[in-house]
Every structure is written in C-alpha cells, then in structure tokens.
Design a protein around this motif. Structure first.
Motif, PDB file in Angstrom:
ATOM      1  N   SER A 253       0.829  -1.214   0.000  1.00  0.00           N
ATOM      2  CA  SER A 253       0.000   0.000   0.000  1.00  0.00           C
ATOM      3  C   SER A 253       0.861   1.260   0.000  1.00  0.00           C
ATOM      4  CB  SER A 253      -0.965  -0.007   1.194  1.00  0.00           C
ATOM      5  OG  SER A 253      -0.282  -0.185   2.406  1.00  0.00           O
ATOM      6  N   TRP A 254       1.992   1.225   0.708  1.00  0.00           N
ATOM      7  CA  TRP A 254       2.914   2.372   0.667  1.00  0.00           C
ATOM      8  C   TRP A 254       3.487   2.547  -0.741  1.00  0.00           C
ATOM      9  CZ3 TRP A 254       8.329   2.256  -0.208  1.00  0.00           C
ATOM     10  CH2 TRP A 254       8.966   3.483  -0.052  1.00  0.00           C
ATOM     11  N   SER A 255       3.892   1.451  -1.378  1.00  0.00           N
ATOM     12  CA  SER A 255       4.463   1.516  -2.720  1.00  0.00           C
ATOM     13  C   SER A 255       3.457   2.071  -3.729  1.00  0.00           C
ATOM     14  CB  SER A 255       4.927   0.120  -3.163  1.00  0.00           C
ATOM     15  OG  SER A 255       5.928  -0.379  -2.302  1.00  0.00           O
ATOM     16  N   LEU A 256       2.197   1.631  -3.634  1.00  0.00           N
ATOM     17  CA  LEU A 256       1.188   2.133  -4.559  1.00  0.00           C
ATOM     18  C   LEU A 256       0.903   3.615  -4.334  1.00  0.00           C
ATOM     19  CD1 LEU A 256      -1.217  -0.931  -4.557  1.00  0.00           C
ATOM     20  CD2 LEU A 256       0.069  -0.058  -6.530  1.00  0.00           C
ATOM     21  N   ALA A 257       0.973   4.060  -3.084  1.00  0.00           N
ATOM     22  CA  ALA A 257       0.818   5.489  -2.806  1.00  0.00           C
ATOM     23  C   ALA A 257       1.968   6.276  -3.439  1.00  0.00           C
ATOM     24  CB  ALA A 257       0.771   5.729  -1.299  1.00  0.00           C
ATOM     25  N   MET A 258       3.171   5.703  -3.406  1.00  0.00           N
ATOM     26  CA  MET A 258       4.309   6.363  -4.055  1.00  0.00           C
ATOM     27  C   MET A 258       4.152   6.338  -5.581  1.00  0.00           C
ATOM     28  SD  MET A 258       6.191   7.394  -1.532  1.00  0.00           S
ATOM     29  CE  MET A 258       4.590   7.710  -0.773  1.00  0.00           C
ATOM     30  N   ALA A 259       3.599   5.228  -6.105  1.00  0.00           N
ATOM     31  CA  ALA A 259       3.462   5.097  -7.557  1.00  0.00           C
ATOM     32  C   ALA A 259       2.534   6.144  -8.140  1.00  0.00           C
ATOM     33  CB  ALA A 259       2.963   3.696  -7.893  1.00  0.00           C
ATOM     34  N   TRP A 260       1.399   6.385  -7.475  1.00  0.00           N
ATOM     35  CA  TRP A 260       0.404   7.314  -8.008  1.00  0.00           C
ATOM     36  C   TRP A 260       0.509   8.708  -7.402  1.00  0.00           C
ATOM     37  CZ3 TRP A 260      -1.561   5.718 -12.289  1.00  0.00           C
ATOM     38  CH2 TRP A 260      -1.840   4.375 -12.501  1.00  0.00           C
ATOM     39  N   GLY A 261       1.232   8.832  -6.315  1.00  0.00           N
ATOM     40  CA  GLY A 261       1.368  10.120  -5.632  1.00  0.00           C
ATOM     41  C   GLY A 261       0.403  10.233  -4.469  1.00  0.00           C
ATOM     42  N   VAL A 262       0.873  10.758  -3.348  1.00  0.00           N
ATOM     43  CA  VAL A 262       0.059  10.848  -2.132  1.00  0.00           C
ATOM     44  C   VAL A 262      -1.220  11.638  -2.378  1.00  0.00           C
ATOM     45  CG1 VAL A 262       0.009  11.810   0.213  1.00  0.00           C
ATOM     46  CG2 VAL A 262       2.036  10.554  -0.587  1.00  0.00           C
ATOM     47  N   ASP A 263      -1.140  12.684  -3.160  1.00  0.00           N
ATOM     48  CA  ASP A 263      -2.306  13.547  -3.378  1.00  0.00           C
ATOM     49  C   ASP A 263      -3.323  12.946  -4.351  1.00  0.00           C
ATOM     50  OD1 ASP A 263      -1.240  15.461  -1.672  1.00  0.00           O
ATOM     51  OD2 ASP A 263      -0.178  16.494  -3.306  1.00  0.00           O
ATOM     52  N   ASP A 264      -2.889  12.041  -5.224  1.00  0.00           N
ATOM     53  CA  ASP A 264      -3.756  11.554  -6.300  1.00  0.00           C
ATOM     54  C   ASP A 264      -4.195  10.105  -6.149  1.00  0.00           C
ATOM     55  OD1 ASP A 264      -3.512  14.028  -7.605  1.00  0.00           O
ATOM     56  OD2 ASP A 264      -1.657  13.388  -8.586  1.00  0.00           O
ATOM     57  N   VAL A 265      -3.578   9.358  -5.242  1.00  0.00           N
ATOM     58  CA  VAL A 265      -3.782   7.913  -5.216  1.00  0.00           C
ATOM     59  C   VAL A 265      -5.238   7.529  -4.937  1.00  0.00           C
ATOM     60  CG1 VAL A 265      -3.134   7.693  -2.766  1.00  0.00           C
ATOM     61  CG2 VAL A 265      -2.876   5.733  -4.322  1.00  0.00           C
ATOM     62  N   ALA A 266      -5.917   8.264  -4.055  1.00  0.00           N
ATOM     63  CA  ALA A 266      -7.309   7.930  -3.732  1.00  0.00           C
ATOM     64  C   ALA A 266      -8.211   8.148  -4.947  1.00  0.00           C
ATOM     65  CB  ALA A 266      -7.798   8.761  -2.552  1.00  0.00           C
ATOM     66  N   THR A 267      -7.978   9.239  -5.674  1.00  0.00           N
ATOM     67  CA  THR A 267      -8.787   9.538  -6.856  1.00  0.00           C
ATOM     68  C   THR A 267      -8.605   8.471  -7.930  1.00  0.00           C
ATOM     69  OG1 THR A 267      -8.601  11.907  -6.411  1.00  0.00           O
ATOM     70  CG2 THR A 267      -9.250  11.255  -8.634  1.00  0.00           C
ATOM     71  N   VAL A 268      -7.344   8.068  -8.161  1.00  0.00           N
ATOM     72  CA  VAL A 268      -7.060   7.049  -9.171  1.00  0.00           C
ATOM     73  C   VAL A 268      -7.748   5.733  -8.806  1.00  0.00           C
ATOM     74  CG1 VAL A 268      -5.238   5.652 -10.225  1.00  0.00           C
ATOM     75  CG2 VAL A 268      -4.867   8.107  -9.834  1.00  0.00           C
ATOM     76  N   ALA A 269      -7.662   5.357  -7.526  1.00  0.00           N
ATOM     77  CA  ALA A 269      -8.260   4.096  -7.076  1.00  0.00           C
ATOM     78  C   ALA A 269      -9.770   4.112  -7.218  1.00  0.00           C
ATOM     79  CB  ALA A 269      -7.873   3.827  -5.622  1.00  0.00           C
ATOM     80  N   LEU A 270     -10.404   5.245  -6.933  1.00  0.00           N
ATOM     81  CA  LEU A 270     -11.853   5.335  -6.969  1.00  0.00           C
ATOM     82  C   LEU A 270     -12.381   5.399  -8.402  1.00  0.00           C
ATOM     83  CD1 LEU A 270     -14.229   5.425  -5.013  1.00  0.00           C
ATOM     84  CD2 LEU A 270     -14.089   7.922  -5.052  1.00  0.00           C
ATOM     85  N   GLU A 271     -11.646   6.061  -9.285  1.00  0.00           N
ATOM     86  CA  GLU A 271     -12.105   6.215 -10.668  1.00  0.00           C
ATOM     87  C   GLU A 271     -12.049   4.911 -11.446  1.00  0.00           C
ATOM     88  OE1 GLU A 271      -9.767   9.346 -12.325  1.00  0.00           O
ATOM     89  OE2 GLU A 271     -11.053  10.933 -11.515  1.00  0.00           O
ATOM     90  N   ASP A 272     -11.020   4.094 -11.201  1.00  0.00           N
ATOM     91  CA  ASP A 272     -10.893   2.839 -11.949  1.00  0.00           C
ATOM     92  C   ASP A 272     -10.224   1.779 -11.070  1.00  0.00           C
ATOM     93  OD1 ASP A 272     -10.810   0.869 -13.816  1.00  0.00           O
ATOM     94  OD2 ASP A 272      -9.563   1.945 -15.269  1.00  0.00           O
TER      95      ASP A 272
END
Length: 486
Positions: A253-272
């Motif tokens: 979960s930490w790595s995925l937050a780094m992959a998408w960015g702390v500010d954007d990761v929730a939006t990316v996960a929710l959209e798709d």
C-alpha cells in the motif's frame, strides 16, 4: 492393531510442518486477490494515501487477538477451530452456534470468491484468445479440480498452495521494488504512515477494508490435529502469518501510494479500481507484467478457495465427530487421512450454490462476489470477537494461566476492536453491497439463523474436548479429540 486415521477417528497427525501451515494460511488470505480486488477500495473509499497506516493499526489489533488465541491453543488441539475455543469458554450451546456460524460464513466466503474467478477467467480469454464462455463453466471446472485435491492428503494441497503463494507474492513485491527504485511519481516519503494522512478521509472505512484483507489467517487452529507439535506449531504459525501478511500489505500500500502520488492515489483508485494495480505494474514494470499478474491472480483465487475448501471440510468433520452433524461426515480416507466424505459434500454444496446464482442470471462479480464476501466477512469477524471473549472467560474460570496481559488485557482490547468492526460492517452494509436492494439488506439475518440452528441442535453427550477437566491449577495439557464413542 489397526492404526489408520479412520480407526483412530482423527485426522492424520504430523502431516503439516510450520512452513506448510503458514503457506496454507497465507494462500487462504490470498495476497494477490486482496491486492487486486479489495485494496483499491481501501484507498478509494477509505483511508486514501494513509492506507499503509490502516494496515499497521490492524496488525496491532490482530497481534492482540493472537496473544490470547496462542495462550488458549496451548491447552487444546482440534480441527474444530474457533468453535472449540468458544465452546470451552462460553459453553456447549455457544460452541454449537459458533460451529454452524463458521460453517455458513466460510461457505459463503468461498462461493463469493468463485465469482471473481469466473469473471476474470473470461477477461483473460477475451483479451488473449478472443473468446468467452459462460462464467459458470470456468467456476464448475475449478470446483471439480478443488474437489479432487481436497480428497487427497492435505500435504498435496499444502505443496500446491506453497508454490502459488511464492509466485503471487513475488510478482507484487517485484512491482513494489520497481516503484521504489524508480522513486515513484514524485519521490519517496513516509506520509502514508502519518496520522494526518490516515485521518484525512474515512479512517473507519479504511480500517474495515484492511481487516477484511486478513480474513483466512484465523483458520490456523483448524489444522491443529495435522500439525507437527501443535502446541508449538499452531501459535507460531498464527503469529508468523499475521506478521507476514501485515508486512506485505503495508509495503504494497505504501508503494502504490508512491506510484500514483500521495495527493492523487485515492482519486485514481476510486475512478478505476480494476486498473489501479495493473496500471502501476504497466508503468513501473512494463506491459509483460499485466498478463502475468492476471494469470497469477487466477491462480491465487483458486488457491484461496482450495484453502477455504480444506477449512470447511475440517469444520464439517469436527462437527460430525462431536455429534453435531451427520456422522457420515467424519469418515476419514484410510490412505490419504483426509475427511474425504466431508470434502465431497462441500464440493457439491459449492457447485449447487454457484449453479443457483448462474440460473438466476446474477452477475458473478457485482452481485455474487460483492454480496457474499460482505456477508461472510461479518460472520468471521463476529467469530473472532467471540473467541477473544471466550479466552477471557476460559482463563478466569480455569486459572490455567495467570498473566493478566495474556488472559485479560490483550483479549479484551481485541474483543472491543473486533466487535466494533462487526458493528461498522453492518452499519456500512449498503456501501459494501453497492446499495443493492431487494433481499440483500436482510442477508446478515442469515448469520443469526445459522447460529440459532447450532444453538437449538438436539443436545447429546458433550464432545470429548468439552468433557476434559479444566479445574483451576491443572497442568497445561493438549486436548486430543479421539472421536471414539463413549
């Protein structure tokens, strides 16, 4: 003298090493399936970038649970798992009710996961070979293979699941390391572990999804009879499983937050949600990894259901041996030492329920998986909470262990946390089931029905493990269920 497993009335002892049990448990938890299916929801609907902190908190809760669970496991060994613990602590009727609740919840959970298997099998064949089959064909094929493996010796399943676990964990860890080496989207930081990120969105929902991803680790006790030195092996397997699973999910979960960015990761996960992990793998590992992950996801899903199949077969076996289910379910294969009749019954039950959903025209993912995974999770969390409570009552009554941290403080904290989780899951039922109407809001009532059937089962002579002397100050002996009629 005939010393076959069938003659002893017990499962084959010394079949499973510590490593084998840990592999069985981790395969049942299904790191790959959890990462692909549920982790995006934890990010999108729950704690966002702070999801790594949610896993750290849940790890603490489960360690607290395991402390009391380990202490009680030193005084018993039975394939009945949690219902034996609850019966020893809270009494025979509570134990029967817990046994039927566990049997129902595990069956529901397994059928739910078959939905994802059929759904993603068609995605794989459509993308790579240009054809699809009715999803139920894939599922029934998987159930047939599972039934054959469940009929054989448990160590066959352990070896297969061991390979599956290594492969699925390896590909996820390779993605994680790739993200770290490339520095993520905007450099590496520890923000996902901070209180600010954890509390920024919906921490209660994030904790709910995080705890759901550990379901399956509690099955450790089911393999007590088949473990080598169960008094040592079962507690060690439980704590090792929690540590490995928690570390894996925190790192991922930490790595995925780094992959998408702390500010954007929730939006990316929710959209798709479906592309959340695959997209990160494609970007940081390359296109080859997406198909590899999909194949391993299907293997992981099958491995999960094989783990649940073995757990259910042993629950049925133990209930039958205790006189709480048809006695035919306690028959043991003379060569394989497996509860082969119980395994066959479970295979048929899974096939019948899956066929019923198919004939009703249900969607395998949005309906069968979503509805049943939520239902099974509520039941299993309730069992864990009751087990923590039973630890407290058991040691208060028997005095077998007197360390207050082990017998009171840790299990009490675990009980409060797990009971709160059950309440949280029921209160957010609409969220988990995608606001489904009809009879879906009433599905949790089936858990009460299952428990009541156990409570109201015609009482007979108490099982052997319940007749053991638990007088205060007695030495810590392992309880072995012989299954022989009195």
């Amino acid at each position: 003298m005939n010393d076959t497993p069938e003659a002893r009335g017990s499962l084959r002892p010394n079949s499973l090493s510590l490593a084998a049990i840990v592999f069985l448990i981790i395969a049942t938890v299904a790191p790959m399936s959890g990462t692909m299916g549920a982790l995006p929801l934890a990010f999108g609907l729950g704690t966002g970038a702070g999801t790594a902190a949610a896993f750290a908190i849940i790890a603490v809760v489960l360690v607290l649970f395991t402390v009391g669970y380990m202490a009680m496991s030193r005084h018993m060994s039975s394939a009945g798992g949690f219902y034996v613990y609850i019966g020893k602590g809270l009494g025979e009727r509570a134990g029967r009710g817990a046994g039927y609740l566990a049997l129902f919840a595990y069956n529901v959970f397994q059928v739910a996961i078959w939905g994802t298997f059929g759904f993603f099998c068609n995605i794989f064949t459509a993308d790579n070979f240009g054809f699809e089959l009715p999803w139920v064909v894939w599922v029934l094929g998987g159930i047939l293979v599972m039934g054959v493996l469940g009929y054989l010796s448990i160590d066959v399943s352990a070896k297969i699941l061991g390979v599956a676990v290594v492969l699925e964990v390896a590909i996820i860890l390779l993605m994680n390391v790739s993200i770290v080496v490339q520095g993520g989207s905007a450099g590496l930081n520890v923000a996902p572990f901070t209180a600010g990120e954890f509390l920024a969105q919906n921490p209660a929902i994030g904790l709910m999804f995080a705890l759901n991803l550990f379901i399956g680790f509690e099955a450790t006790a089911i393999y007590s009879e088949e473990a080598r030195e169960p008094r040592k092996t079962i507690p060690r397997a439980a704590i090792l499983a929690v540590a490995i699973i928690a570390t894996f999910y925190m790192f991922t979960s930490w790595s995925l937050a780094m992959a998408w960015g702390v500010d954007d990761v929730a939006t990316v996960a929710l959209e798709d949600p479906g592309s959340f992990v695959f997209g990160a793998a494609d970007q940081y590992l390359g296109g080859w990894s997406v198909n590899t992950m999909l194949v391993l996801f299907l293997i992981s899903t099958f491995a999960t259901n094989l783990g649940f199949h073995n757990a259910i077969a042993r629950y049925q076996f133990s209930l039958a041996r205790d006189g709480w289910a048809p006695r035919s379910l306690m028959r043991i294969h003379p060569q394989h030492g497996s509860p082969h009749v119980s395994s066959l019954v479970q295979t048929v039950v899974a096939a019948v329920v899956v066929l019923a959903f198919s004939l009703a025209g249900a969607d395998p993912y949005e309906q069968m998986f979503t509805w049943l995974i939520a239902l099974g999770a509520v039941g299993l969390m309730a069992l864990m909470a009751l087990t923590s409570l039973s630890v407290i009552v058991y040691f208060r009554r028997t005095g077998l262990e007197r360390n207050p941290w082990v017998t009171l403080v840790c299990p009490a904290l675990a009980f409060l946390a797990l009971a709160a989780e059950v309440v949280l899951m029921i209160r957010n039922w609409d969220l988990q089931t995608m606001d489904a109407g009809g009879l879906v809001p009433w599905l949790p009532a089936l858990l009460l029905v299952a428990a009541l059937i156990g409570v109201l089962w015609k009482p007979g002579r108490p099982p052997a493990w319940l007749r053991e002397d638990d007088s205060a100050g007695a030495p810590a002996e392992v309880v072995h269920d012989t299954g022989r009629p009195a």
